[in-house]
Design an enzyme around this catalytic site. Sequence first.
Site, PDB file in Angstrom:
ATOM      1  N   LYS A  73       5.783  10.129 -16.531  1.00  0.00           N
ATOM      2  CA  LYS A  73       4.407  10.519 -16.223  1.00  0.00           C
ATOM      3  C   LYS A  73       3.671  11.009 -17.474  1.00  0.00           C
ATOM      4  CE  LYS A  73       4.959  10.039 -11.669  1.00  0.00           C
ATOM      5  NZ  LYS A  73       6.377   9.675 -11.525  1.00  0.00           N
TER       6      LYS A  73
HETATM    7  C1  LIG Z   1       6.984   8.761 -10.687  1.00  0.00           C
HETATM    8  C2  LIG Z   1       8.329   8.313 -11.044  1.00  0.00           C
HETATM    9  C3  LIG Z   1       8.820   7.067 -10.637  1.00  0.00           C
HETATM   10  C4  LIG Z   1       8.031   6.142  -9.753  1.00  0.00           C
HETATM   11  O1  LIG Z   1       6.909   5.606 -10.416  1.00  0.00           O
HETATM   12  P1  LIG Z   1       5.703   4.992  -9.578  1.00  0.00           P
HETATM   13  O2  LIG Z   1       4.672   4.662 -10.585  1.00  0.00           O
HETATM   14  O3  LIG Z   1       5.266   6.069  -8.631  1.00  0.00           O
HETATM   15  O4  LIG Z   1       6.222   3.809  -8.857  1.00  0.00           O
HETATM   16  C5  LIG Z   1      10.080   6.699 -11.052  1.00  0.00           C
HETATM   17  N1  LIG Z   1      10.839   7.519 -11.801  1.00  0.00           N
HETATM   18  C6  LIG Z   1      10.406   8.730 -12.201  1.00  0.00           C
HETATM   19  C7  LIG Z   1      11.308   9.593 -12.999  1.00  0.00           C
HETATM   20  C8  LIG Z   1       9.132   9.167 -11.852  1.00  0.00           C
HETATM   21  O5  LIG Z   1       8.707  10.360 -12.268  1.00  0.00           O
END
Ligand SMILES: *Cc1c(COP(=O)(O)O)cnc(C)c1O
Length: 494
Positions: free
Chosen positions: A112
């Site tokens: 993120k």
């Molecule tokens: C948010 C997240 C995901 C999923 O990503 P999306 O864009 O919501 O599909 C996978 N792994 C981690 C560690 C995340 O923080």
Amino acid sequence: MDIMYKSTRSKGEKVTASQAILKGLADDGGLFVPDFLPAFDVPLSRLPEMDYRETAYEVMKLFLSDFTEEELKACIHDAYDDKFDTEEIAPLVKKDGAYYLELFHGRTIAFKDMALSILPYLMTTAAKKNGVKNEIVILTATSGDTGKAALAGFADVPGTSIIVFYPKNGVSPIQEKQMVTQRGANTNVIGITGNFDDAQTGVKQMFHSKELAERMGEKGYQFSSANSINIGRLVPQIVYYVYAYGQLLKQGGIEVGEKINVVVPTGNFGNILAAYYAKHMGIPIEMLFCASNENKVLFDFFQTGKYDRKREFILTSSPSMDILISSNLERLIYRIAGEDADRTKALMDALSGEGEYEITQEMREGLSCFEAGFATEEETAETIRNVYRGADYIIDPHTAVAAHVYYEKAKDRGQKTVVVSTASPYKFTRSVTDAIDREKYDKMTDFELVDELYKLSGVSVPAAIEEIRTAPVLHDTVCDKSEMQAAVERILGL
Ligand SMILES: *Cc1c(COP(=O)(O)O)cnc(C)c1O
């Protein structure tokens, strides 16, 4: 040509990129999508010479065309700096034949950070460009990682404040500690008794409430979103797929123009949608593998064409993927429906009303570049163990879900494959050490496990973990899922 953004749910007015970033969600409840997907216009052969920031500029300028060169470059330079613990920003490492794209080198050690390091700069620049005088209130639901990354990004950013809702019993202890120790006078963190979908639904309801918006306006506030429904999250995520292609070239893994596959551990469908956009901009990506955990609503959708959220919500070791309503799928549905907003709206209404929808055979044909897989909890642990033993590489449970799907479906297809690595194993020490040797580590605390993980991996403990070992808890509010709006009103003094 200037790109404009339109809603997936009506043929209403188009807005500029900066307006779409400020609004987060369209007035009709739809998501903003670009009115065309621009072609990437730098020759692929040049990619290996370009660093992360240069790549980011070349990708993002195509989507954020109402930002000036100076504005966009300033945002990129402020975002992708020594907040990341490596100059590469997103290293690509080869292990046992797969190329892991490590997206966890930012401040909160999950992917993120890739977008949330830049969103506050994009948002404040957008506010300036549009003459916004209100304070921007970032309202966010998190399954664990978005919350901390958004808090870190927006903490003490003038003209903004941030309120994060997370499922009280649905995140890892380290994820929770990261959030509740967040400093910054403009930060608020609230646990809810409910799951991530409850948090996301509550947040969406507040976004839709005209009555709430009016009362906020009177006090000089307006909402925006740091969730992956915001186009300001999605666009920066396209960058690392282009960058990964360049790194593969640079490492001699592929020739210019050679097709690659990507495997993406998926929850809200934002990360993999960015890969899909990269493909349609001309990056040679053949297949997109959508990897789910036991909440395999997306796997079932790709198998059958039917999206059905009416099922048990399972808490897994990859909590950031514990999601039954994948918001960003709406953008893909819109595209395979021939950009038909009425049809998209009807499907989304069916999802919120009856809890399911089914797409037509014709629409399914638009999904031919996707393949789906999933990993059970046992398979996830087994993959962590096998990759550790076989390649001396420790991956987190989210990445392990993707790695499982890689071994099961992508490995023997002939193309080089990028496995998207979304979190540092240090964020999920318990699940990782359990997978490697449960008996040995069972009795230790989460922070003792941090030191054990260091012994196992030799990878130094990230600053994000050192910081929270001793940090005081600054946020301890918990509310019922039905009281979310009341909590927001209290914080803002409405
Ligand atoms: C948010 C997240 C995901 C999923 O990503 P999306 O864009 O919501 O599909 C996978 N792994 C981690 C560690 C995340 O923080």
